[in-house]
Design a protein around this motif. Sequence first.
Motif, short mmCIF file in Angstrom:
data_model
loop_
_atom_site.label_atom_id
_atom_site.label_comp_id
_atom_site.label_asym_id
_atom_site.label_seq_id
_atom_site.Cartn_x
_atom_site.Cartn_y
_atom_site.Cartn_z
N GLN A 292 1.04 -1.19 -0.09
CA GLN A 292 0.24 0.00 -0.02
C GLN A 292 0.89 1.08 -0.11
OE1 GLN A 292 -3.43 -0.58 -0.07
NE2 GLN A 292 -2.93 -2.52 -0.50
N ARG A 293 0.72 2.46 -0.91
CA ARG A 293 1.27 3.62 -0.82
C ARG A 293 0.12 4.71 -0.33
NH1 ARG A 293 6.01 2.57 -3.61
NH2 ARG A 293 6.02 0.57 -4.71
N ASP A 294 0.93 5.69 0.04
CA ASP A 294 0.13 6.91 0.56
C ASP A 294 -0.18 7.78 -0.87
OD1 ASP A 294 2.52 8.30 -0.28
OD2 ASP A 294 2.76 8.83 1.93
N ARG B 122 5.03 3.32 3.72
CA ARG B 122 5.33 3.15 5.14
C ARG B 122 5.69 1.90 5.48
NH1 ARG B 122 2.26 6.36 9.59
NH2 ARG B 122 4.26 6.74 10.32
N ASP C 239 1.04 3.57 12.58
CA ASP C 239 -0.42 3.55 11.94
C ASP C 239 0.17 3.54 10.48
OD1 ASP C 239 -1.61 3.45 14.33
OD2 ASP C 239 -1.63 5.64 14.29
N ASP C 240 -1.17 3.18 9.66
CA ASP C 240 -0.99 3.37 8.15
C ASP C 240 0.15 2.74 7.43
OD1 ASP C 240 -3.48 4.61 8.48
OD2 ASP C 240 -2.44 6.47 8.89
N LEU C 241 0.63 1.58 7.93
CA LEU C 241 1.56 0.86 7.26
C LEU C 241 0.96 0.50 5.82
CD1 LEU C 241 3.16 -1.45 10.14
CD2 LEU C 241 4.36 0.59 8.98
N GLY C 242 2.45 0.35 5.20
CA GLY C 242 1.93 -0.18 3.55
C GLY C 242 2.50 -1.65 3.31
N SER D 55 -3.50 -1.56 13.66
CA SER D 55 -2.96 -0.15 12.95
C SER D 55 -2.86 -0.11 11.57
CB SER D 55 -1.49 0.07 13.61
OG SER D 55 -0.64 -0.67 12.54
N SER D 56 -2.87 -1.31 11.02
CA SER D 56 -2.73 -1.22 9.46
C SER D 56 -3.61 -2.33 8.76
CB SER D 56 -1.37 -1.10 9.04
OG SER D 56 -0.60 -0.16 9.59
N THR E 225 -5.00 -3.13 5.93
CA THR E 225 -4.56 -3.42 4.60
C THR E 225 -3.28 -3.63 4.12
OG1 THR E 225 -4.73 -1.30 3.71
CG2 THR E 225 -6.88 -2.29 3.95
N ALA E 226 -2.22 -3.33 5.00
CA ALA E 226 -0.99 -3.42 4.69
C ALA E 226 -0.42 -4.93 4.36
CB ALA E 226 -0.11 -3.03 5.94
#
Length: 252
Positions: free
Chosen positions: A70-72, A78, A133-136, A170-171, A173-174
């Motif tokens: 996953q990318r921002d 991340r 949070d929000d790891l890819g 925390s993530s 969908t990572a």
Amino acid sequence: MRRGVAWGIAGGIVLVALAVGVLVAMTAGVERAPSSPATAPISASPSPTPSPTPTATPTPTARPGTALVQRDGAGVVRMLVAGDSLAAGFFASEKALGFTTLVADAVGPVEMTTAAYAHQTLTTVAAITDVPDDLGLAVIELGTNDVGLPTPLVDFEQNYAGLLDRVRVSSPTAALVCVGTWTSDGGAYDEVIARACGERGGIYVGLADAFADPANHGPAGRETFAGEGDDFHPNDAGHRAIAERILLALSY
């Protein structure tokens, strides 16, 4: 008189021979009962510590190529790497040739969080790993030091699942990659890793075959960025082999 003694001796020999022959004939047809196997001693400990059993690397529960990184909004990943000395790059000739950096360079650009502690077990590393949070992408490389200790499997499974759950909270969908142990006798731990990872939508990447290749080790005494290399940790070829297996499990 001498002839009588001689005949007496000869007669005695004949009688002994006949007796032996009868004894052999009687015992020749007797079949011995198989001996019972020795009974293993019962442990006095109420909670015996299980030892790792050499087993084949378990089949991954998720298929390679199904974990999408996953990318921002800016295209940055991340990335979290939690591991031991292998994740820290021991003993590649240069830190840039450790598998963590090789994976990050291939996936990049990345915003990296690394929790890599040499000689530490899962329990220690998990306790001091701050999961962002929000790891890819999350790469978990733990268990090798637990095999050597050994950590009781029930404790290992609980702590491993706990770390993965923190990643998933925390993530959700990572992309999650769980790397197996760097050893030839970590099969029992690899099974735990594969099962826990698959249950959480991750991909298990085994290292038993890479470890078994002597080209991926040593030689002892070689110069590395982390000091004198040994014959256990991966060399440059070994780190490259680990990185290739992780990248094959990803779509990025």
